[in-house]
Scaffold this active site. Structure first.
Site, PDB file in Angstrom:
ATOM      1  N   HIS A  33       0.867  -1.188   0.000  1.00  0.00           N
ATOM      2  CA  HIS A  33       0.000   0.000   0.000  1.00  0.00           C
ATOM      3  C   HIS A  33       0.898   1.231   0.000  1.00  0.00           C
ATOM      4  O   HIS A  33       1.894   1.277   0.718  1.00  0.00           O
ATOM      5  CB  HIS A  33      -0.882  -0.019   1.255  1.00  0.00           C
ATOM      6  N   ARG A  35      -6.412   9.722  -1.046  1.00  0.00           N
ATOM      7  CA  ARG A  35      -6.064   9.919  -2.467  1.00  0.00           C
ATOM      8  C   ARG A  35      -7.329  10.053  -3.291  1.00  0.00           C
ATOM      9  O   ARG A  35      -7.398  10.856  -4.223  1.00  0.00           O
ATOM     10  CB  ARG A  35      -5.213   8.754  -2.970  1.00  0.00           C
TER      11      ARG A  35
END
Ligand SMILES: Cc1cc2nc3c(=O)[nH]c(=O)nc-3n(C[C@H](O)[C@H](O)[C@H](O)COP(=O)(O)OP(=O)(O)OC[C@H]3O[C@@H](n4cnc5c(N)ncnc54)[C@H](O)[C@@H]3O)c2cc1C
Length: 576
Positions: free
Chosen positions: A237, A258
Site C-alpha cells: 500500500h 487519495r
C-alpha cells in the site's frame, strides 16, 4: 492424551470471513454446533477490524455490476478467477444490506438518507460504502455481538489452529489447536472445517496488517498438500506512515485520502505521479502508486526520513477533520497535523492477493475443507482494489457458512487419527526447554523480514529472488532448531516460534511463485522482466514438494470478460 471437542462446523479465524461464516452456518439450523477459533480476542483480532476506507458494492445507477467487475479485473491485471470476481461483485450489494438490516451495522448516509459511497482509486464510480474512515470497527463490533448471542456458536479465544486433522482416508476432520493461555493442545473433530485466518504478509519488514497474523492458514494449507495460487502477488500500500524509530511505521493512512484529491509529492516538491500515470495521478491503482513512491525514495528523491509526502491540506482543514477523523487522530498521535500540513508516508506491506485455490462455493481440493477471505487466492488477481477486501471476506464467509451447513447435513462425523495428532503436538512443542543451539529466534525473524523486503518486495529480479530462496531455507532450518525458554502457558516466545514457522513456509511459496512469473504484472514487478507478457494469461500455482515447492502455471479462463485490444470492445457476460 489430547482432549477432543466435538462440533459440526469448525471455523478457524474470526475476521469478517470467519464471523460471517459462523452466523450463516448457525442460522441455517439451530441444531448445528458451530465452533469459532480465534488466535486473539473475538471481534478484536485480525485485519477486518482495521478496515478504514470501506466496502465496495454497487448500489445505484449509473454504477453497475458490469463496471465493478471490469474495474476488478482490470485492477487485477486480468489474472483473476473471473467466477470468483463475479461472485464478489454480484453478492456485495446483498451483503451490505445484510450487514445493515440483519446484523445492525449502520453506514454513513447522504442528506437524502441513501447510503453514502466515496471514491476509491482504480474505480470508475463512487462505490465505497463506509462508516467514516473506521469502517471495520463498525462491522466487527456488530458481527461479534451477533455471534455472542447465538446459542449454537462457541468461541475459543486465544486459541490457535496449529495443524489440520485428517481422517484415515485423508479427508478433513477438524484441527489441532493450541490454547495459548494454558499451553495445552486440544483437538476439534468437525464435519466441515473453514480456513479463514486471513493470510497475513507479516514476514516483511514494514507492515500495515494485523501483527497477530502469520500466514498460519497458508502454512496449514501448504502442509496439507493443497494447491495455492498467485502467491507472488503481495500488495504494498502506498501510504504507510513514516514515524522514525516507532513500530507504528507502516501503519496505514487510508486510500480515501487519495480518492478525495490528496497529492503525493517527493522530497523535491514534485507531484511525481504525473510521470508514472498522468491520466489518473494519485487515483491510480495501488500497485502503480506504491512502486512509483518506492522508486522516488530509492532513487534519492525522497523526504528526509525516507518517504514521500501526502498532502490533503488544500481540501480545507474542516473537510479533512470531518471526513477523515480517524486519520487525523492517528497523525496527531505522532505530532503531525494531517488537515493542515503534508505527512510523510512510504509503501507498506498490506495484503496477500494469493492463497488457497477455491471455487465460488469456497470448496478447496480437500474434501470437508473450505476456505474464505484473505486465505484464498483468485478474486483480486495481481492487485486488489481498495474496498474489495472486506467485501471478499464477508461475501465469501457468508457463502462458506451456507455451503458448510448443507455439506454436514446427514454426514457422519469423521474419525480422528489420534497418533497423528499426538505426533504433530510433540513436534510443535519440541522447542520448549530445548537448548538454544546458538540461534536467536528474533535475530532470525529480523533477517527474514529484511530478506523479504529487499529481495521479494516492490522491485524484484531473478538473482535476488534466488538468493532470497536460499536465505529463507537457511533461516527456516535454523529456526527449526531454536530452543525456547519457559513453560507452555502464555509463552510469547513459543508463539513467535510457531509464527516464524508459518511465515517462512509462506515466504518460500511467495519466492518460488515470484521466480516463476517472468514478467511484470500488477503488484509483481521484475526489473529483469519489466514488460507485461502479451502471451496467454496464466496463474502461478504452487504446492509443497519434497524439498523446494512445486510450481506450475494454469491458463486464466476468460469466462466473463476479456481485455480489450486497441480496438476491440470489452465484452462482459453477467448471466448466472
Ligand atoms: C490497515 C488496514 C486497512 C484496510 N482497509 C480496507 C478497506 O478500507 N477496505 C477493504 O476492502 N479492505 C481493507 N483492508 C483489507 C481487509 O482488512 C481484509 O481484506 C479483510 O479484512 C480480510 O478478512 P479475513 O476475515 O480474511 O481476515 P482477518 O479479518 O484478518 O481475520 C483473520 C482472523 O484469523 C485469526 N487467526 C489468524 N491465525 C490464526 C490461527 N492460527 N488460529 C486461529 N485464528 C487465527 C485472526 O486472529 C483473525 O481473527 C485493510 C487492511 C488493513 C490491514
Amino acid at each position: 492424551m489430547i482432549e477432543v471437542l466435538e462440533t459440526d462446523v469448525l471455523i478457524l479465524g474470526a475476521g469478517g470471513a470467519g464471523l460471517c461464516a459462523a452466523l450463516h452456518a448457525a442460522d441455517a439450523s439451530p441444531r448445528l454446533a458451530v465452533t469459532v477459533v480465534v488466535k486473539g480476542l473475538l471481534g478484536r483480532a485480525g485485519c477486518t477490524r482495521m478496515v478504514q476506507g470501506g466496502y465496495n458494492a454497487v448500489l445505484t445507477p449509473p454504477d453497475s455490476l458490469e463496471a465493478h467487475l471490469l474495474d476488478t479485473l482490470a485492477g487485477g491485471g486480468w489474472i483473476n478467477d473471473q467466477e470468483l470476481a463475479w461472485t464478489l461483485v454480484r453478492e456485495a450489494p446483498r451483503c451490505v444490506l445484510e450487514l445493515e438490516s440483519r446484523y445492525g451495522c449502520f453506514f454513513d448516509r447522504r442528506p437524502d438518507g441513501r447510503v453514502h459511497q466515496k471514491p476509491f482509486a482504480g474505480q470508475t464510480h463512487d462505490r465505497t460504502v463506509h462508516k467514516g474512515d473506521l469502517t471495520g470497527i463498525e462491522i466487527m463490533n456488530r458481527l461479534a455481538e451477533q455471534v455472542l448471542v447465538r446459542a449454537n456458536v462457541r468461541a475459543l479465544e486465544e486459541c490457535r489452529a496449529v495443524e489440520l486433522a485428517r481422517d484415515a482416508d485423508g479427508r478433513a476432520a477438524g484441527a489441532l489447536l493450541l490454547d495459548v493461555r494454558t499451553g495445552r493442545f486440544l483437538a476439534v473433530r468437525a464435519r466441515a472445517t473453514l480456513l479463514a485466518m486471513g493470510g497475513g504478509p507479516t514476514m516483511y519488514k514494514v507492515i500495515a496488517c494485523s501483527a497477530d497474523k502469520a500466514a498460519d492458514g497458508i502454512a496449514l494449507a501448504c502442509r496439507a498438500g493443497l494447491p495455492l495460487r498467485d502467491m507472488e502477488m503481495i500488495q504494498f500500500h502506498p501510504t504507510g506512515l513514516v514515524v522514525p524509530g516507532s513500530l507504528m511505521t507502516g501503519a496505514l493512512l487510508e486510500e480515501g485520502l487519495r480518492g478525495a484529491g490528496g497529492r503525493l509529492v517527493n522530497g523535491r516538491g514534485e507531484r511525481f505521479m504525473a510521470r508514472y500515470d498522468p491520466g489518473r495521478l494519485e487515483r491510480s491503482t495501488r500497485d502503480l502508486v506504491a512502486r512509483a513512491s518506492f522508486l522516488e525514495i530509492t532513487e534519492g528523491r525522497g523526504t528526509p526520513s525516507g518517504g514521500v509526502w501526502i498532502d490533503v491540506s488544500h481540501l480545507g482543514a474542516t473537510t479533512v477533520e470531518r471526513d477523515f477523523r480517524g486519520m487525523v487522530k492517528r497523525c496527531r498521535d505522532f505530532g503531525r497535523d494531517l488537515a493542515r500540513e503534508p505527512v510523510e508516508v512510504a509503501p507498506t506491506t498490506h495484503f496477500m492477493m494469493g492463497g488457497v485455490v477455491v471455487d465460488p462455493a469456497c470448496h478447496t481440493a480437500l474434501e470437508g475443507l473450505f476456505a474464505a477471505g484473505e486465505d484464498t487466492g483468485g478474486v483480486h488477481g495481481a492487485n486488489r482494489l481498495g474496498g474489495n477486501g472486506v467485501a471478499e471476506s464477508t461475501v465469501f464467509g457468508g457463502i462458506a457458512g451456507d455451503v458448510m451447513a448443507e455439506f454436514v447435513a446427514g454426514r457422519p462425523a469423521p474419525r480422528l487419527e489420534p497418533a497423528a495428532l499426538e505426533a504433530a503436538a510433540r513436534a510443535l512443542a519440541a522447542p520448549l526447554g530445548r537448548p538454544g543451539g546458538g540461534a536467536d529466534l528474533y535475530a532470525l525473524w529480523r533477517e527474514l523480514r529484511e530478506v523479504m523486503w529487499d529481495r521479494a518486495g516492490l522491485v524484484r529480479d531473478g538473482a535476488g529472488l534466488a538468493a532470497a530462496a536460499r536465505d529463507v531455507d537457511r533461516l527456516q532450518a535454523l529456526g527449526g532448531a531454536v530452543g525456547v525458554a519457559g513453560g507452555p502457558a502464555f509463552n510469547v516466545a513459543w508463539q513467535d516460534w510457531l509464527n516464524f514457522g508459518s511465515q517462512t513456509t509462506a515466504a518460500r511459496l511467495i519466492i518460488a511463485s515470484a521466480l516463476a512469473r517472468r514478467e511484470s504484472r500488477g503488484a509483481h514487478y521484475r526489473k529483469d522482466f519489466p514488460a507485461t507478457d502479451r502471451g496467454p494469461l496464466y496463474s502461478v500455482r504452487v504446492r509443497a514438494g519434497d524439498g523446494a515447492p512445486v510450481v506450475w502455471t494454469e491458463p486464466v479462463a476468460l469466462t466473463r470478460a476479456r481485455p480489450s485490444g486497441p480496438t476491440a470492445p470489452v465484452t462482459v457476460e453477467t448471466g448466472d
